[in-house]
Design a protein around this motif. Structure first.
Motif, mmCIF file in Angstrom:
data_model
loop_
_atom_site.group_PDB
_atom_site.id
_atom_site.type_symbol
_atom_site.label_atom_id
_atom_site.label_comp_id
_atom_site.label_asym_id
_atom_site.label_seq_id
_atom_site.Cartn_x
_atom_site.Cartn_y
_atom_site.Cartn_z
ATOM 1 N N ARG A 62 60.933 16.515 -24.943
ATOM 2 C CA ARG A 62 60.612 16.216 -23.545
ATOM 3 C C ARG A 62 59.093 16.291 -23.386
ATOM 4 O O ARG A 62 58.544 17.330 -23.015
ATOM 5 N N PRO A 63 58.372 15.212 -23.698
ATOM 6 C CA PRO A 63 56.910 15.253 -23.682
ATOM 7 C C PRO A 63 56.316 15.740 -22.363
ATOM 8 O O PRO A 63 55.268 16.398 -22.354
ATOM 9 N N GLY A 64 56.987 15.445 -21.247
ATOM 10 C CA GLY A 64 56.493 15.909 -19.958
ATOM 11 C C GLY A 64 56.571 17.408 -19.783
ATOM 12 O O GLY A 64 55.976 17.969 -18.851
ATOM 13 N N ALA A 65 57.310 18.097 -20.674
ATOM 14 C CA ALA A 65 57.422 19.555 -20.647
ATOM 15 C C ALA A 65 56.493 20.207 -21.670
ATOM 16 O O ALA A 65 56.694 21.362 -22.058
ATOM 17 N N SER A 66 55.479 19.467 -22.116
ATOM 18 C CA SER A 66 54.470 20.043 -23.004
ATOM 19 C C SER A 66 53.636 21.056 -22.241
ATOM 20 O O SER A 66 53.643 21.091 -21.004
ATOM 21 N N VAL A 67 52.907 21.892 -22.966
ATOM 22 C CA VAL A 67 52.127 22.953 -22.320
ATOM 23 C C VAL A 67 50.720 23.009 -22.891
ATOM 24 O O VAL A 67 50.445 22.530 -23.998
ATOM 25 N N VAL A 68 49.831 23.620 -22.117
ATOM 26 C CA VAL A 68 48.454 23.876 -22.530
ATOM 27 C C VAL A 68 48.239 25.377 -22.565
ATOM 28 O O VAL A 68 48.614 26.091 -21.620
ATOM 29 N N LEU A 69 47.650 25.867 -23.636
ATOM 30 C CA LEU A 69 47.277 27.272 -23.769
ATOM 31 C C LEU A 69 45.762 27.387 -23.593
ATOM 32 O O LEU A 69 45.022 26.479 -23.986
ATOM 33 N N GLY A 70 45.320 28.495 -23.025
ATOM 34 C CA GLY A 70 43.892 28.699 -22.869
ATOM 35 C C GLY A 70 43.515 30.159 -22.986
ATOM 36 O O GLY A 70 44.159 31.025 -22.381
ATOM 37 N N THR A 71 42.481 30.452 -23.769
ATOM 38 C CA THR A 71 42.006 31.829 -23.876
ATOM 39 C C THR A 71 41.123 32.161 -22.681
ATOM 40 O O THR A 71 40.366 31.325 -22.190
ATOM 41 N N LEU A 72 41.207 33.428 -22.249
ATOM 42 C CA LEU A 72 40.448 33.903 -21.091
ATOM 43 C C LEU A 72 39.638 35.147 -21.443
ATOM 44 O O LEU A 72 39.320 35.957 -20.575
ATOM 45 N N LYS A 73 39.320 35.314 -22.722
ATOM 46 C CA LYS A 73 38.566 36.463 -23.214
ATOM 47 C C LYS A 73 39.215 37.773 -22.757
ATOM 48 O O LYS A 73 40.384 38.005 -23.047
ATOM 49 N N ASN A 74 38.505 38.630 -22.009
ATOM 50 C CA ASN A 74 39.128 39.894 -21.576
ATOM 51 C C ASN A 74 40.356 39.650 -20.723
ATOM 52 O O ASN A 74 41.219 40.526 -20.588
ATOM 53 N N GLY A 75 40.444 38.466 -20.115
ATOM 54 C CA GLY A 75 41.578 38.126 -19.255
ATOM 55 C C GLY A 75 42.818 37.707 -20.000
ATOM 56 O O GLY A 75 43.844 37.396 -19.367
ATOM 57 N N GLY A 76 42.784 37.646 -21.346
ATOM 58 C CA GLY A 76 43.977 37.361 -22.126
ATOM 59 C C GLY A 76 44.188 35.899 -22.429
ATOM 60 O O GLY A 76 43.253 35.170 -22.788
ATOM 61 N N LEU A 77 45.425 35.448 -22.260
ATOM 62 C CA LEU A 77 45.842 34.096 -22.628
ATOM 63 C C LEU A 77 46.688 33.525 -21.507
ATOM 64 O O LEU A 77 47.575 34.200 -20.983
ATOM 65 N N THR A 78 46.413 32.274 -21.115
ATOM 66 C CA THR A 78 47.203 31.623 -20.083
ATOM 67 C C THR A 78 47.966 30.452 -20.687
ATOM 68 O O THR A 78 47.502 29.812 -21.636
ATOM 69 N N VAL A 79 49.152 30.193 -20.139
ATOM 70 C CA VAL A 79 49.954 29.030 -20.506
ATOM 71 C C VAL A 79 50.223 28.256 -19.217
ATOM 72 O O VAL A 79 50.730 28.822 -18.244
ATOM 73 N N VAL A 80 49.882 26.955 -19.214
ATOM 74 C CA VAL A 80 50.047 26.147 -18.006
ATOM 75 C C VAL A 80 50.841 24.889 -18.324
ATOM 76 O O VAL A 80 50.930 24.463 -19.480
ATOM 77 N N ASP A 81 51.413 24.284 -17.278
ATOM 78 C CA ASP A 81 52.094 23.009 -17.452
ATOM 79 C C ASP A 81 51.082 21.875 -17.344
ATOM 80 O O ASP A 81 49.861 22.096 -17.249
#
Length: 414
Positions: A62-81
């Motif tokens: 389901r390509p539309g359900a792909s995700v983006v990960l992003g590092t936030l340094k001291n803030g950790g890691l975020t996962v977004v749609d």
């Protein structure tokens, strides 16, 4: 360390004259982002969150359900749609600082086949390993599961005390094993020229560890114009690498104040070759302790590059209709440069900016990630994600990630 954006002219008296320089971005086309992630505030109230490096996981079902990960340094890691909405947030371990992230799909480790995210924790000098749920965005707050071994080894530091100096794991890039085995991880060392090669492995408890395999030290001093040149930096720091990307049996590594290196990558790291230089390459500069910046003290070098302004940062490879394209963040002038990899090096194609539109444009970008696979109606031809070092409007230190339709980029670089 960025050199101040002035032209320093040495007069006959020995004085230094500084005059403004027009940004290179003024002559480049701009593309516009479709979505952006939430603001990350680098202050106590915001949890010292500072966006840095993205990665894209493509959902094959389901390509539309792909995700983006992003590092936030001291803030950790975020996962977004794909609309930039947060699905999951992962905090750092105590003392951790997540710097860069990369993804490998179909990794075979310990009898399992997994899609993995690998994160460099520069605060603790470790790698963190996360399994990616095959449902992608449909997994909601459970996209990532930490499967790092309980006692991960230090990446570069000899002792725990040495970690306090923060010459630790910095950039990261992952290479699938061509023979179908465990993936390889390339990591750079903060404030040093070292690039190390590591291999993931099962730890016998269902979790994943890693071991050092090889390393290479890039130069810190260069023969330039009949003499030698060392990039200006804060005392005690050496010209470090952060942005990296693996392309088959090659790793491209951005040494921030120098340029882009091409390093052969097989079961070890081969001899590095400098294939693109920054505009500041070879130019004399001194560190000003009062401003904590470097200031030019001499003219540009004939040996300098033409397309990147230090720092050379995020690298990512797009597989396009007209062949492979390496995209590089030119942080010093808030532009991006596109190159075609060739046997001789990197052939420049074009440059662009991410300009103001529905969301604000991008300044001083660090990391970047791209896919040219269709990702549903919002990104039918692929997606470029870039870090924005100055998210606006804001009256606080504010960073985030911008999501750009690939066809908009393709239209200006093809």
């Amino acid at each position: 360390m960025r050199v101040t954006r002035v032209l320093a002219v040495v007069l006959a008296t020995g004085a230094v004259l500084s005059v403004a320089v027009a940004p290179a971005s003024a002559d480049l086309p701009g593309v516009r982002a479709t979505y952006e992630t939430a603001s990350n505030y680098d202050d106590e109230e915001g949890g010292d969150a500072d966006a840095d490096d993205p990665a894209i996981w493509v959902n094959p079902a389901r390509p539309g359900a792909s995700v983006v990960l992003g590092t936030l340094k001291n803030g950790g890691l975020t996962v977004v749609d794909l609309k930039g909405r947060q699905l999951q947030h992962i905090a750092t371990p105590d003392g951790g600082r997540f710097n860069n992230v990369d993804i490998v799909v179909g990794a075979r480790i310990g009898g399992r086949k997994l899609d993995l995210a690998v994160v460099s924790d520069r605060g603790l000098d470790r790698l963190r390993i996360y399994a990616i749920d095959p449902r992608g965005a449909a997994a909601g707050a459970h996209v990532l599961t930490d499967i790092t071994t309980a006692t991960p080894p230090r990446v570069f530091s000899a002792t725990e005390e040495e970690i306090e100096e923060q010459r630790t794991a910095y950039g990261v890039a992952v290479r699938p094993d061509p023979a179908g085995g465990a993936p390889w991880v390339v990591a750079s060392r903060r404030h040093e020229t070292r690039v190390g090669l590591f291999r993931l492995a099962a730890d016998g408890t269902g979790r994943i560890t890693y071991r050092a395999v090889d390393s290479v030290d890039l130069p810190a001093t260069f023969a330039v114009d009949g003499g030698t040149w060392t990039p200006c930096a804060e005392p005690g720091e050496r010209p470090q690498v952060e942005g990296m990307v693996v392309d088959g049996d090659v790793v491209y590594a951005a040494q921030e104040d120098v340029g882009i290196w091409r390093i052969p990558l097989r079961s070890g790291l081969g001899r590095p070759e400098l294939v693109q230089r920054v505009r500041e390459f070879g130019r004399p500069a001194v560190y000003d302790e009062a401003t904590e910046e470097c200031v030019f003290t001499g003219p540009e070098s004939p040996s300098a590059g033409k397309h990147l302004s230090a720092d050379a940062e995020g690298l990512t490879v797009a597989h396009t209709r007209f062949g492979k394209v390496l995209l590089a963040s030119s942080q010093g002038d808030s532009t991006f440069a596109a190159f075609t990899p060739t046997r001789a090096g990197l052939a420049y194609r074009a440059g662009f900016t991410v300009a103001d539109g529905v969301v604000d444009g991008v300044q001083h970008s660090d990391g970047a990630a791209v896919t040219t696979k269709p990702l549903g109606p919002d990104f039918p031809h692929g997606l470029l994600v870039v870090h924005d070092g100055e998210n606006t409007p804001s009256d606080r230190a504010d960073t985030n990630f911008k999501l750009v339709r690939w066809e908009r980029v393709e239209s200006v670089i093809r």
